[in-house]
Design an enzyme around this catalytic site. Structure first.
Site, short mmCIF file in Angstrom:
data_model
loop_
_atom_site.label_atom_id
_atom_site.label_comp_id
_atom_site.label_asym_id
_atom_site.label_seq_id
_atom_site.Cartn_x
_atom_site.Cartn_y
_atom_site.Cartn_z
N LEU A 27 -34.09 35.28 13.92
CA LEU A 27 -34.06 36.54 13.64
C LEU A 27 -35.32 37.35 14.27
CD1 LEU A 27 -33.99 37.03 10.09
CD2 LEU A 27 -31.75 37.01 11.59
N GLU A 29 -39.65 35.89 16.47
CA GLU A 29 -40.30 35.08 16.34
C GLU A 29 -41.78 35.60 17.56
OE1 GLU A 29 -40.69 30.51 19.53
OE2 GLU A 29 -39.34 32.05 19.35
N SER A 33 -44.86 32.31 13.74
CA SER A 33 -44.19 31.51 13.19
C SER A 33 -43.03 32.38 13.94
CB SER A 33 -44.40 32.88 12.27
OG SER A 33 -44.62 33.92 12.62
N VAL A 35 -38.34 33.52 12.40
CA VAL A 35 -37.84 33.87 11.44
C VAL A 35 -36.81 33.17 11.66
CG1 VAL A 35 -37.33 35.52 9.92
CG2 VAL A 35 -39.58 35.45 10.21
N LYS A 50 -38.76 31.80 7.23
CA LYS A 50 -39.89 31.90 7.64
C LYS A 50 -41.04 30.78 7.80
CE LYS A 50 -44.22 34.49 8.14
NZ LYS A 50 -44.89 36.13 7.99
N ASP A 143 -50.35 46.48 9.24
CA ASP A 143 -49.90 45.82 10.27
C ASP A 143 -47.71 46.48 10.45
OD1 ASP A 143 -48.41 45.96 13.15
OD2 ASP A 143 -47.72 44.10 12.35
N LYS A 145 -44.98 48.72 9.94
CA LYS A 145 -44.21 49.76 11.31
C LYS A 145 -43.03 49.47 11.02
CE LYS A 145 -45.31 45.70 14.09
NZ LYS A 145 -45.53 45.15 15.27
#
Length: 229
Positions: A27, A29, A33, A35, A50, A143, A145
């Protein structure tokens, strides 16, 4: 516990199962990490997995990760992505998170452009409810957004969920944070100007998101934070 792998036709070894989960697709990167969209082997429940590499975390990022774990494990709110479980495998830490079939608010905006005011009002009410929870726990997300806001379903009646607390931090009500982090176009001025800040920086980010929802584009256009300033 080991990650089982198979060799795909492109000759790259790709993880297929980890723990009780079958990895379906990537999903997203980041630098520390990945996901995955995954499915529980027995129940068939879809989740977002995750995968965090502790070796890539410096001290500040490790503190943020600990904050993420502590916060998500202590809340159960419809507008904050749910953490179901945490386990270790192959030197990584895996967070079993709620899967949101509607994707991110960024993708929603990309496909639909500007959003009608009535729908925006509902979206912002949901985000405001999530912010109440963050503030009650003295957590700054840092963060916020469109990429980090997920939709439960692809339709307009989706439930919005704040996700990706990888830069989050606990700040005592009488204290301030100083680390510059986040995404330039959504950063508050005090962060960009290397000043001390508190939870109000998240409200600035929400204001930028509100502008983008109503207009179909962000309020600022710049390649770097220096250009934003």
């Amino acid at each position: 516990m080991q990650i089982e792998t198979v060799t795909r036709p492109d000759h790259f070894k790709v993880p297929v199962t980890v723990g009780d989960y079958v990895l379906k697709s990537k999903l997203g990167e980041g630098s520390f990490s990945i996901v995955w969209k995954a499915e529980h082997k027995l129940s068939g429940q879809e989740v977002a997995l995750k995968q965090v590499y502790p070796s890539r975390l410096n001290r500040q990022l490790r503190n943020c990760f600990d904050c993420e774990l502590n916060f998500l494990s202590s809340v159960n709110h419809p507008n904050i992505v749910r953490l179901f479980d945490v386990f270790r495998a192959e030197g990584c830490i895996f967070l079993v998170l709620e899967f949101c079939a509607g994707g991110s608010l960024a993708s929603y905006l990309q496909h639909r452009g500007r959003v009608q005011e009535q729908l925006v009002r509902g979206f912002m009410q949901q985000l405001g409810a999530a912010m109440e929870i963050l503030n009650s726990h003295h957590i700054i997300h840092r963060d916020l957004k469109p990429e980090n806001i997920l939709l439960s379903v692809p339709e307009d009646d989706a439930v919005l969920k704040i996700s990706d607390f990888g830069f989050s931090r606990y700040v005592h009500p009488s204290d301030y944070a100083e680390t510059v982090c986040g995404t330039a176009l959504y950063m508050a001025p005090e962060v960009l100007q290397f000043q001390r800040y508190d939870e109000k920086v998240d409200m600035w980010s929400l204001g930028a998101i509100l502008f983008e929802l109503l207009n179909g584009y962000p309020p600022f256009h710049a390649a770097t934070e220096h250009q934003v300033v």
